[in-house]
Design a protein around this motif. Structure first.
Motif, PDB file in Angstrom:
ATOM      1  N   GLN A   1     -37.988   0.387  -8.580  1.00 53.48           N
ATOM      2  CA  GLN A   1     -38.188   1.808  -8.293  1.00 53.48           C
ATOM      3  C   GLN A   1     -38.012   2.550  -9.599  1.00 53.48           C
ATOM      4  OE1 GLN A   1     -35.754   3.475  -5.234  1.00 53.48           O
ATOM      5  NE2 GLN A   1     -36.917   2.527  -3.586  1.00 53.48           N
ATOM      6  N   GLY A   2     -39.120   2.910 -10.221  1.00 52.32           N
ATOM      7  CA  GLY A   2     -39.028   3.546 -11.522  1.00 52.32           C
ATOM      8  C   GLY A   2     -38.366   2.608 -12.510  1.00 52.32           C
ATOM      9  N   PHE A   3     -37.305   3.072 -13.125  1.00 51.26           N
ATOM     10  CA  PHE A   3     -36.614   2.235 -14.106  1.00 51.26           C
ATOM     11  C   PHE A   3     -35.635   1.281 -13.451  1.00 51.26           C
ATOM     12  CE2 PHE A   3     -37.621   6.133 -16.477  1.00 51.26           C
ATOM     13  CZ  PHE A   3     -38.414   5.561 -17.459  1.00 51.26           C
ATOM     14  N   PHE A   4     -35.389   1.517 -12.177  1.00 49.50           N
ATOM     15  CA  PHE A   4     -34.299   0.780 -11.532  1.00 49.50           C
ATOM     16  C   PHE A   4     -34.808  -0.352 -10.660  1.00 49.50           C
ATOM     17  CE2 PHE A   4     -33.038   5.223 -11.959  1.00 49.50           C
ATOM     18  CZ  PHE A   4     -31.966   5.069 -12.818  1.00 49.50           C
ATOM     19  N   THR A   5     -33.999  -1.363 -10.634  1.00 50.53           N
ATOM     20  CA  THR A   5     -34.228  -2.402  -9.650  1.00 50.53           C
ATOM     21  C   THR A   5     -33.210  -2.192  -8.547  1.00 50.53           C
ATOM     22  OG1 THR A   5     -34.834  -3.898 -11.393  1.00 50.53           O
ATOM     23  CG2 THR A   5     -34.300  -4.886  -9.271  1.00 50.53           C
ATOM     24  N   VAL A   6     -33.686  -1.991  -7.341  1.00 57.21           N
ATOM     25  CA  VAL A   6     -32.713  -1.804  -6.255  1.00 57.21           C
ATOM     26  C   VAL A   6     -32.730  -3.039  -5.350  1.00 57.21           C
ATOM     27  CG1 VAL A   6     -32.608   0.687  -6.143  1.00 57.21           C
ATOM     28  CG2 VAL A   6     -34.453  -0.516  -4.992  1.00 57.21           C
ATOM     29  N   GLU A   7     -31.572  -3.330  -4.878  1.00 55.85           N
ATOM     30  CA  GLU A   7     -31.417  -4.481  -4.014  1.00 55.85           C
ATOM     31  C   GLU A   7     -31.170  -3.965  -2.614  1.00 55.85           C
ATOM     32  OE1 GLU A   7     -29.291  -8.486  -5.429  1.00 55.85           O
ATOM     33  OE2 GLU A   7     -27.983  -7.088  -4.394  1.00 55.85           O
ATOM     34  N   ARG A   8     -31.892  -4.475  -1.661  1.00 58.34           N
ATOM     35  CA  ARG A   8     -31.572  -4.048  -0.293  1.00 58.34           C
ATOM     36  C   ARG A   8     -31.654  -5.227   0.673  1.00 58.34           C
ATOM     37  NH1 ARG A   8     -36.548  -2.646   2.120  1.00 58.34           N
ATOM     38  NH2 ARG A   8     -38.220  -2.891   0.601  1.00 58.34           N
ATOM     39  N   THR A   9     -31.123  -5.000   1.833  1.00 57.51           N
ATOM     40  CA  THR A   9     -31.093  -6.050   2.850  1.00 57.51           C
ATOM     41  C   THR A   9     -32.511  -6.449   3.214  1.00 57.51           C
ATOM     42  OG1 THR A   9     -29.083  -5.081   3.713  1.00 57.51           O
ATOM     43  CG2 THR A   9     -30.235  -6.592   5.153  1.00 57.51           C
ATOM     44  N   CYS A  10     -32.715  -7.759   3.323  1.00 57.69           N
ATOM     45  CA  CYS A  10     -34.053  -8.276   3.627  1.00 57.69           C
ATOM     46  C   CYS A  10     -34.517  -7.789   4.997  1.00 57.69           C
ATOM     47  CB  CYS A  10     -34.022  -9.801   3.598  1.00 57.69           C
ATOM     48  SG  CYS A  10     -35.534 -10.547   4.226  1.00 57.69           S
ATOM     49  N   PRO A  11     -35.677  -7.152   5.053  1.00 59.79           N
ATOM     50  CA  PRO A  11     -36.156  -6.608   6.330  1.00 59.79           C
ATOM     51  C   PRO A  11     -36.589  -7.702   7.312  1.00 59.79           C
ATOM     52  CG  PRO A  11     -37.814  -6.311   4.631  1.00 59.79           C
ATOM     53  CD  PRO A  11     -36.612  -6.899   3.943  1.00 59.79           C
ATOM     54  N   THR A  12     -36.951  -8.863   6.796  1.00 59.14           N
ATOM     55  CA  THR A  12     -37.437  -9.916   7.688  1.00 59.14           C
ATOM     56  C   THR A  12     -36.299 -10.538   8.493  1.00 59.14           C
ATOM     57  OG1 THR A  12     -39.102 -10.406   6.040  1.00 59.14           O
ATOM     58  CG2 THR A  12     -38.814 -12.027   7.795  1.00 59.14           C
ATOM     59  N   CYS A  13     -35.184 -10.811   7.813  1.00 57.49           N
ATOM     60  CA  CYS A  13     -34.098 -11.544   8.470  1.00 57.49           C
ATOM     61  C   CYS A  13     -32.861 -10.685   8.660  1.00 57.49           C
ATOM     62  CB  CYS A  13     -33.752 -12.792   7.659  1.00 57.49           C
ATOM     63  SG  CYS A  13     -33.132 -12.382   6.017  1.00 57.49           S
ATOM     64  N   SER A  14     -32.955  -9.408   8.350  1.00 50.45           N
ATOM     65  CA  SER A  14     -31.808  -8.490   8.458  1.00 50.45           C
ATOM     66  C   SER A  14     -30.588  -8.987   7.713  1.00 50.45           C
ATOM     67  CB  SER A  14     -31.420  -8.256   9.926  1.00 50.45           C
ATOM     68  OG  SER A  14     -32.524  -7.926  10.684  1.00 50.45           O
ATOM     69  N   GLY A  15     -30.835  -9.648   6.599  1.00 49.84           N
ATOM     70  CA  GLY A  15     -29.716 -10.083   5.774  1.00 49.84           C
ATOM     71  C   GLY A  15     -29.123 -11.422   6.157  1.00 49.84           C
ATOM     72  N   MET A  16     -29.676 -12.040   7.179  1.00 47.55           N
ATOM     73  CA  MET A  16     -29.108 -13.304   7.628  1.00 47.55           C
ATOM     74  C   MET A  16     -29.531 -14.471   6.731  1.00 47.55           C
ATOM     75  SD  MET A  16     -27.474 -12.551  10.374  1.00 47.55           S
ATOM     76  CE  MET A  16     -27.485 -13.417  11.910  1.00 47.55           C
ATOM     77  N   GLY A  17     -30.612 -14.319   6.028  1.00 46.68           N
ATOM     78  CA  GLY A  17     -31.075 -15.413   5.162  1.00 46.68           C
ATOM     79  C   GLY A  17     -31.875 -16.464   5.900  1.00 46.68           C
ATOM     80  N   GLN A  18     -31.979 -16.312   7.217  1.00 43.37           N
ATOM     81  CA  GLN A  18     -32.693 -17.290   8.023  1.00 43.37           C
ATOM     82  C   GLN A  18     -33.545 -16.583   9.054  1.00 43.37           C
ATOM     83  OE1 GLN A  18     -29.547 -19.582   9.786  1.00 43.37           O
ATOM     84  NE2 GLN A  18     -29.725 -21.133   8.195  1.00 43.37           N
ATOM     85  N   THR A  19     -34.609 -17.218   9.416  1.00 48.36           N
ATOM     86  CA  THR A  19     -35.384 -16.709  10.538  1.00 48.36           C
ATOM     87  C   THR A  19     -35.461 -17.801  11.597  1.00 48.36           C
ATOM     88  OG1 THR A  19     -37.410 -17.467   9.497  1.00 48.36           O
ATOM     89  CG2 THR A  19     -36.820 -15.168   9.165  1.00 48.36           C
ATOM     90  N   ILE A  20     -35.653 -17.367  12.801  1.00 52.06           N
ATOM     91  CA  ILE A  20     -35.738 -18.324  13.901  1.00 52.06           C
ATOM     92  C   ILE A  20     -37.107 -18.177  14.540  1.00 52.06           C
ATOM     93  CG2 ILE A  20     -34.786 -18.906  16.148  1.00 52.06           C
ATOM     94  CD1 ILE A  20     -32.083 -17.938  15.083  1.00 52.06           C
ATOM     95  N   LYS A  21     -37.855 -19.273  14.537  1.00 55.67           N
ATOM     96  CA  LYS A  21     -39.214 -19.208  15.087  1.00 55.67           C
ATOM     97  C   LYS A  21     -39.186 -19.002  16.586  1.00 55.67           C
ATOM     98  CE  LYS A  21     -42.867 -21.256  12.343  1.00 55.67           C
ATOM     99  NZ  LYS A  21     -42.825 -22.506  11.576  1.00 55.67           N
TER     100      LYS A  21
END
Ligand SMILES: [Zn+2]
Ligand SMILES: [Zn+2]
Length: 379
Positions: free
Chosen positions: A181-201
């Protein structure tokens, strides 16, 4: 399998103090760290054993209960520790939680790494009101706790029919994504897994992928004798189930002891105001007083006792929570003025009063003081 003594597990002497116990546990935790024990299949079990022992011995209340009753103190409470589920994958993460606790940031970057999707369950608080009699004797109490427990249908994984959760393709299992975002790199919670790091099919139909379900549980809790308002009893692993096989939270029972109609409590001592008739107070005699164990004690009232006189009944108070005997019971005499007199009683009292004046013509020391006060004002 017989449970080992908690003190033996940590290799400390019985009744060791908090600092010694913590030190011994740190040493054990270091020794059993997963990075050093990749070829030791027993490390996990040993660590859990040490962890369980430490959970009990570091907590004053639990330690006292354990010293008194041994493992029986937690038979229904601690039971299976974290429960049968989810013990496989989370050793390292449970371990790092403990480690962070003990050593602060010592472990450095480990936390930011790949996430398993597991999250520790919340701690639960349960307020328990009990009577003073129960605080005196201790009790076994069955409580119903609304909580979430591991889902049986999917074994707590959140995935239907034994299918495995997949590493989230969006964040590669990190649970976070970075965006410029402009000069900054922002870190946010992953929208796909809501921060869980895993998805379940195929999410489990029973728990919709959470790996846990809402349920009411009955627990039998051992309330040790001597608890008071503010005493906290911690039941490790009896809180809310973790998300996706994460470790279970703890359950804290907050004790509140009801006030009592007869006894007032101050730490381990009890106070009781006992009415005594004017005649008994004057002549002396014996009265019967109630005790917290439901019994009664006979107490001698000395001749000429005044209202407010205190007497002590040794060891008739509350037991000390950490052992070491009981407090005392103090009784305070309250001399009662007779009311609703019959004419005969009136007559006798008037006669009594007259005799009192004759018997003690100078009056009491109070009246003597009053007289000299008035005299001094005149001059
Ligand atoms: Zn499920
Ligand atoms: Zn993701």
């Amino acid at each position: 399998m017989a449970k080992r003594d908690y003190y033996d597990v940590l290799g400390v002497a019985k009744g060791a103090d908090a600092a010694t116990i913590k030190k011994a546990y740190r040493a054990k935790a270091k020794e059993l760290h997963p990075d050093r024990n990749s070829d030791n299949p027993n490390a996990e079990a040993q660590f859990k054993e040490a962890n369980e022992a430490y959970e009990v011995l570091k907590d004053e209340n639990k330690k006292a209960a354990y010293d008194r009753y041994g493992h029986a103190a937690f038979e229904n409470g601690m039971g299976g520790g974290g429960g049968p589920r989810g013990q496989q994958g989370d050793f390292a993460s449970a371990f790092s939680d403990v480690f962070d606790d003990l050593f602060g940031d010592f472990m450095g970057g480990q936390r930011g790494g790949r996430r398993s999707g597991a999250q520790r369950g919340n701690d639960l608080r349960y307020n328990l009101r009990i009577n003073l009699e129960d605080a005196y004797s201790g009790m076994q109490k069955t409580i119903t706790v609304p909580t979430s427990v591991g889902c049986d249908a999917c074994n707590g994984t959140g995935a239907e029919g034994g299918s495995e959760p997949q590493t989230c393709p969006t964040c590669n299992g990190m649970g976070k994504v970075r965006a410029q975002q402009g000069f900054f790199t922002v870190e946010r919670t992953c929208p796909t897994c809501s921060g869980m790091g895993q998805t379940i099919k195929n999410p489990c139909k029973t728990c919709h992928g959470a790996g846990r379900v809402e349920k009411e549980r009955s627990l039998s809790v051992n309330i040790p004798a001597g608890v008071e308002t503010g005493t906290r009893i911690r039941l490790a692993g009896e809180g809310e189930a973790g998300m996706r096989s994460g470790p279970t939270g703890d359950l804290y029972i907050f004790i509140e002891v009801n006030s009592h109609a007869l006894f007032e409590r101050e730490s381990t001592n009890l106070f009781c105001r006992v009415p005594v008739s004017m005649a008994t107070a004057a002549l002396g005699g014996e009265i019967e007083v109630p005790t917290i164990d439901g019994g009664r004690s006979r107490v001698k009232v000395p001749e000429g006792s005044q209202s407010g006189r205190q007497m002590r009944l040794r060891s008739k108070g509350m037991p000390a929570l950490r052992g070491g005997g009981s407090g005392d019971m103090f009784i305070e005499l309250a001399v009662e003025t007779p009311v609703k007199l019959t004419s005969r009683q009136r007559e006798l009292l008037k006669e009594f009063d007259k005799l009192s004046e004759e018997n003690n013509p100078q009056g009491s020391s109070f009246f003597k003081s009053v007289k000299s006060f008035w005299d001094s004002m005149k001059s």
